[in-house]
Write a protein that holds these residues in place. Structure first.
Motif, short mmCIF file in Angstrom:
data_model
loop_
_atom_site.label_atom_id
_atom_site.label_comp_id
_atom_site.label_asym_id
_atom_site.label_seq_id
_atom_site.Cartn_x
_atom_site.Cartn_y
_atom_site.Cartn_z
N PRO A 39 3.15 6.79 -1.18
CA PRO A 39 4.46 5.54 -0.15
C PRO A 39 6.01 6.44 -0.57
O PRO A 39 6.77 6.17 -1.09
CB PRO A 39 4.56 4.72 -0.65
N TYR A 40 6.33 6.43 1.61
CA TYR A 40 7.92 6.64 1.18
C TYR A 40 8.87 6.22 1.18
O TYR A 40 8.49 4.89 0.92
CB TYR A 40 7.66 7.90 2.92
N GLY A 86 9.04 -6.35 10.48
CA GLY A 86 7.71 -5.82 9.47
C GLY A 86 7.77 -4.54 9.34
O GLY A 86 8.18 -3.85 9.87
N ILE A 87 6.40 -4.53 8.77
CA ILE A 87 6.11 -2.50 8.79
C ILE A 87 4.40 -2.93 8.37
O ILE A 87 4.19 -3.83 8.11
CB ILE A 87 6.87 -3.18 7.17
N ALA A 88 3.63 -1.34 9.06
CA ALA A 88 2.37 -1.36 8.71
C ALA A 88 2.89 -0.05 7.56
O ALA A 88 3.59 0.68 7.40
CB ALA A 88 1.59 -1.54 9.63
N ALA A 89 1.23 -0.43 6.83
CA ALA A 89 1.27 0.84 5.98
C ALA A 89 1.77 2.39 6.38
O ALA A 89 2.21 2.91 5.65
CB ALA A 89 0.21 0.71 4.88
N PRO A 90 0.91 2.36 7.61
CA PRO A 90 1.41 3.96 7.68
C PRO A 90 2.67 4.42 7.89
O PRO A 90 3.22 5.46 8.29
CB PRO A 90 0.64 3.67 9.84
N GLN A 91 3.19 3.03 8.26
CA GLN A 91 5.24 3.68 8.55
C GLN A 91 5.23 4.24 7.12
O GLN A 91 6.54 4.64 7.35
CB GLN A 91 5.81 2.67 9.47
N ILE A 92 5.09 3.47 5.73
CA ILE A 92 5.43 4.68 5.05
C ILE A 92 3.97 5.34 4.74
O ILE A 92 4.84 6.65 3.25
CB ILE A 92 5.94 4.22 3.93
N GLY A 93 3.57 6.29 4.92
CA GLY A 93 2.88 7.55 5.25
C GLY A 93 1.76 7.24 4.26
O GLY A 93 0.72 8.20 4.33
#
Length: 230
Positions: A39-40, A86-93
């Motif tokens: 995770p980035y 807000g944040i979703a897991a794909p946004q940190i790879g």
């Protein structure tokens, strides 16, 4: 065709293959020779295939695992580092169905009072959903400007439903539900889109699409950088 228009393939998939165990998949993220691994500590950007894939469910047996806890911890870290809501897991790879939301009361001080009221913004404590599902509870739609840290430096008006209900699991693996309205409902819809490979630009009013720093670009004769780090 310019060389930069070629599709850039990852040397390691960040999606979870159905036939592969979660733990084996997760461990592979750390054993590759890549120099920067998810995770980035930053937001992935439009063009990255992870933002266009359908994220996988977190296996029930791993909801409370160390691996998932580390992913959630990193999501919250990036969310707060960039002062987002807000944040979703794909946004940190990481192509897993996890979202986190937080609307701090301090944001009210950063916006004109009229804007805060018109967009029906209210405080939302840090909320994490694993394997979330969304249902619409009020089909009235409102159009407001919306941006995304994965489409850095741009915004556009997007229609979203007035109220929704989220259901899923919390970090302890317990079933949980949350009803949201106004701006917080918009946040939930935006993050849920990420789990299905969608971005706000897929729903936007294209005539309202703007570079958020266009005035500064003119004022500084184009000498402006859009930062992808913080």
């Amino acid at each position: 065709i310019h060389i930069l228009s070629r599709v850039h393939e990852r040397c390691l998939s960040t999606s979870l293959p159905a036939a592969q165990s979660f733990r084996k998949w997760y461990q592979q993220l750390w054993t590759t020779e890549r120099t920067n691994l998810p995770p980035y500590d930053h937001f992935t950007q439009v063009g990255d295939p992870v933002l266009r894939g359908h994220a996988a469910d977190v296996p029930t047996d791993y909801v409370k695992s160390k691996e998932v806890s580390e992913i959630v911890e990193q999501m919250v870290k990036v969310l707060r580092k960039y002062n987002c809501v807000g944040i979703a897991a794909p946004q940190i790879g990481i192509s897993l169905r996890i979202i986190a939301m937080e609307f701090k009361q301090s944001i009210q001080k950063e916006l004109p009072e009229a804007t805060y009221k018109a967009r029906r913004m209210t405080e939302l404590p840090l909320t994490v959903f694993i394997n979330p599902q969304l249902s619409v509870t009020n089909y009235t739609k409102h159009k407001h400007p919306e941006g995304c840290m994965s489409v850095r430096g741009y915004s556009a008006e997007v229609e979203r439903y007035e109220a929704v209900k989220l259901s899923g699991l919390n970090q302890e693996g317990l079933p949980t539900e949350l009803e949201l309205s106004g701006w917080n409902a918009r946040i939930a819809q935006h993050e849920m889109d990420h789990l299905d490979g969608k971005l706000y630009i897929d729903h936007m009013d294209t005539s309202t699409f703007i570079c958020t720093c266009w005035e500064t670009v003119n004022t500084k004769s184009g000498r402006v950088e859009i930062p992808f780090y913080k």
